[in-house]
Design a protein around this motif. Sequence first.
Motif, PDB file in Angstrom:
ATOM      1  N   LEU A 246      -8.509  11.701  92.833  1.00 27.54           N
ATOM      2  CA  LEU A 246      -9.671  11.475  91.966  1.00 27.54           C
ATOM      3  C   LEU A 246     -10.925  11.251  92.800  1.00 27.54           C
ATOM      4  O   LEU A 246     -10.830  10.995  94.011  1.00 27.54           O
ATOM      5  CB  LEU A 246      -9.426  10.299  91.015  1.00 27.54           C
ATOM      6  CG  LEU A 246      -9.424   8.869  91.561  1.00 27.54           C
ATOM      7  CD1 LEU A 246      -9.558   7.907  90.386  1.00 27.54           C
ATOM      8  CD2 LEU A 246      -8.169   8.554  92.341  1.00 27.54           C
ATOM      9  N   ASN A 247     -12.073  11.363  92.159  1.00 24.08           N
ATOM     10  CA  ASN A 247     -13.355  11.165  92.845  1.00 24.08           C
ATOM     11  C   ASN A 247     -13.450   9.750  93.419  1.00 24.08           C
ATOM     12  O   ASN A 247     -13.016   8.786  92.783  1.00 24.08           O
ATOM     13  CB  ASN A 247     -14.484  11.420  91.828  1.00 24.08           C
ATOM     14  CG  ASN A 247     -15.842  11.047  92.382  1.00 24.08           C
ATOM     15  OD1 ASN A 247     -16.352   9.956  92.132  1.00 24.08           O
ATOM     16  ND2 ASN A 247     -16.432  11.937  93.143  1.00 24.08           N
ATOM     17  N   ASP A 248     -14.051   9.617  94.602  1.00 23.67           N
ATOM     18  CA  ASP A 248     -14.101   8.307  95.277  1.00 23.67           C
ATOM     19  C   ASP A 248     -14.855   7.236  94.486  1.00 23.67           C
ATOM     20  O   ASP A 248     -14.412   6.083  94.399  1.00 23.67           O
ATOM     21  CB  ASP A 248     -14.659   8.450  96.711  1.00 23.67           C
ATOM     22  CG  ASP A 248     -16.029   9.101  96.785  1.00 23.67           C
ATOM     23  OD1 ASP A 248     -16.572   9.512  95.745  1.00 23.67           O
ATOM     24  OD2 ASP A 248     -16.575   9.206  97.906  1.00 23.67           O
TER      25      ASP A 248
ATOM     26  N   THR B 143     -22.340   7.652 102.649  1.00 27.06           N
ATOM     27  CA  THR B 143     -22.808   8.947 103.169  1.00 27.06           C
ATOM     28  C   THR B 143     -23.609   9.663 102.084  1.00 27.06           C
ATOM     29  O   THR B 143     -24.639  10.282 102.339  1.00 27.06           O
ATOM     30  CB  THR B 143     -21.605   9.822 103.571  1.00 27.06           C
ATOM     31  OG1 THR B 143     -20.739   9.035 104.366  1.00 27.06           O
ATOM     32  CG2 THR B 143     -22.045  11.042 104.325  1.00 27.06           C
ATOM     33  N   GLY B 144     -23.118   9.573 100.853  1.00 30.43           N
ATOM     34  CA  GLY B 144     -23.842  10.098  99.691  1.00 30.43           C
ATOM     35  C   GLY B 144     -24.099   8.959  98.718  1.00 30.43           C
ATOM     36  O   GLY B 144     -24.036   7.792  99.094  1.00 30.43           O
ATOM     37  N   ILE B 145     -24.396   9.321  97.465  1.00 32.54           N
ATOM     38  CA  ILE B 145     -24.412   8.309  96.401  1.00 32.54           C
ATOM     39  C   ILE B 145     -23.384   8.768  95.371  1.00 32.54           C
ATOM     40  O   ILE B 145     -23.461   9.901  94.870  1.00 32.54           O
ATOM     41  CB  ILE B 145     -25.796   8.166  95.725  1.00 32.54           C
ATOM     42  CG1 ILE B 145     -26.856   7.716  96.745  1.00 32.54           C
ATOM     43  CG2 ILE B 145     -25.718   7.161  94.573  1.00 32.54           C
ATOM     44  CD1 ILE B 145     -28.277   7.615  96.160  1.00 32.54           C
TER      45      ILE B 145
ATOM     46  N   THR C  47     -19.334  12.060  87.196  1.00 33.58           N
ATOM     47  CA  THR C  47     -20.724  12.118  86.705  1.00 33.58           C
ATOM     48  C   THR C  47     -21.731  12.581  87.759  1.00 33.58           C
ATOM     49  O   THR C  47     -22.796  13.093  87.409  1.00 33.58           O
ATOM     50  CB  THR C  47     -21.158  10.766  86.116  1.00 33.58           C
ATOM     51  OG1 THR C  47     -20.710   9.721  86.960  1.00 33.58           O
ATOM     52  CG2 THR C  47     -20.623  10.607  84.715  1.00 33.58           C
ATOM     53  N   GLU C  48     -21.468  12.383  89.053  1.00 37.34           N
ATOM     54  CA  GLU C  48     -22.313  12.974  90.117  1.00 37.34           C
ATOM     55  C   GLU C  48     -23.799  12.608  90.012  1.00 37.34           C
ATOM     56  O   GLU C  48     -24.676  13.455  90.235  1.00 37.34           O
ATOM     57  CB  GLU C  48     -22.162  14.509  90.089  1.00 37.34           C
ATOM     58  CG  GLU C  48     -20.793  15.007  90.486  1.00 37.34           C
ATOM     59  CD  GLU C  48     -20.457  14.730  91.948  1.00 37.34           C
ATOM     60  OE1 GLU C  48     -21.285  14.984  92.815  1.00 37.34           O
ATOM     61  OE2 GLU C  48     -19.341  14.233  92.191  1.00 37.34           O
ATOM     62  N   LEU C  49     -24.091  11.337  89.715  1.00 36.31           N
ATOM     63  CA  LEU C  49     -25.497  10.954  89.554  1.00 36.31           C
ATOM     64  C   LEU C  49     -26.251  10.843  90.884  1.00 36.31           C
ATOM     65  O   LEU C  49     -27.460  10.666  90.889  1.00 36.31           O
ATOM     66  CB  LEU C  49     -25.610   9.635  88.780  1.00 36.31           C
ATOM     67  CG  LEU C  49     -24.999   9.659  87.371  1.00 36.31           C
ATOM     68  CD1 LEU C  49     -25.285   8.352  86.645  1.00 36.31           C
ATOM     69  CD2 LEU C  49     -25.537  10.828  86.562  1.00 36.31           C
TER      70      LEU C  49
HETATM   71  C1  BGC Z   1     -20.466  13.609  95.988  1.00 36.35           C
HETATM   72  C2  BGC Z   1     -19.770  12.697  95.025  1.00 36.35           C
HETATM   73  C3  BGC Z   1     -19.265  11.468  95.763  1.00 36.35           C
HETATM   74  C4  BGC Z   1     -20.406  10.798  96.503  1.00 36.35           C
HETATM   75  C5  BGC Z   1     -19.946   9.618  97.316  1.00 36.35           C
HETATM   76  C6  BGC Z   1     -21.576  12.855  96.681  1.00 36.35           C
HETATM   77  O1  BGC Z   1     -22.234  13.680  97.589  1.00 36.35           O
HETATM   78  O2  BGC Z   1     -21.022  14.740  95.330  1.00 36.35           O
HETATM   79  O3  BGC Z   1     -18.693  13.361  94.408  1.00 36.35           O
HETATM   80  O4  BGC Z   1     -18.707  10.571  94.839  1.00 36.35           O
HETATM   81  O5  BGC Z   1     -21.046  11.722  97.372  1.00 36.35           O
HETATM   82  O6  BGC Z   1     -19.013   9.991  98.272  1.00 36.35           O
END
Ligand code: BGC
Length: 245
Positions: free
Chosen positions: A103-105, A133-135, A149-151
């Motif tokens: 599943l998504n983190d 690293t991302g949000i 949701t990829e906000l």
């Molecule tokens: C990804 C997300 C992920 C997030 C944190 C984003 O760049 O698109 O799916 O949850 O980074 O790792």
Amino acid sequence: MEALGIDIGGSGIKGAPVDLARGELTQPRLRIPTPVPAKPKTVTEVVVQIVEHFAWTGPVGVTFPGVVVDGITMSAANVDESWIGVDTQTMFAKATGLPVVVLNDADAAGLAEMAVGAAREKPGVVLVLTFGTGIGSALFVDGHLVPNTELGHLEIRGKDAEKRASDHARESRQLSWEKWATRVEEYLQHVEALFSPSLIIIGGGVSKKSEKFLPLVKLRTPIVPATLQNEAGIVGAAMAAAALP
Ligand code: BGC
């Protein structure tokens, strides 16, 4: 009951068995640096290594830093593009010989916060946002997760929000906490305007240092740090695995 949680991150892959009722690790976690490049084959080897380290034979939950639908990894903003379209769940299940859910983190971190952390028993619209690293984002409606949701990819000032306001952006551009907090605030105000949440929870590694920036972020919505901090991914992954047959 216990399940093994594994959290695949940009710099490390971390795993530990989790007591599902208490949402706590039952053994010290194992962290293995993420292989470079982080391709399906090399990351699968690390997942197997973690399973073997704990001599694990039960259900396994694994997080992935991208969109995951029915076990298939569908995006790769911060990992190798070769993950797109891979049936990662089947790949990990075959390699480990165990029942696996992927599943998504951020969704995993959100599930843990909802079960035993800062979102516990919070009704209405609750958002868990992880800054690393991302949000990442996890959206809950009356305790139910709306996955993927990829906000972090909302557009702010013509740019992907996570490129401006992730913790990685703060570190790589050496932004002061004040400067970074201004960016986080602008992003969160946008999220607030779109979702009118009743609570926002800030997770990811930076949640350990929330006193440095949260007091500077002004919002209508109550905003609190995650309770499980960096362990939320492992705990949430294990919780998702509990539903496996
Ligand atoms: C990804 C997300 C992920 C997030 C944190 C984003 O760049 O698109 O799916 O949850 O980074 O790792």
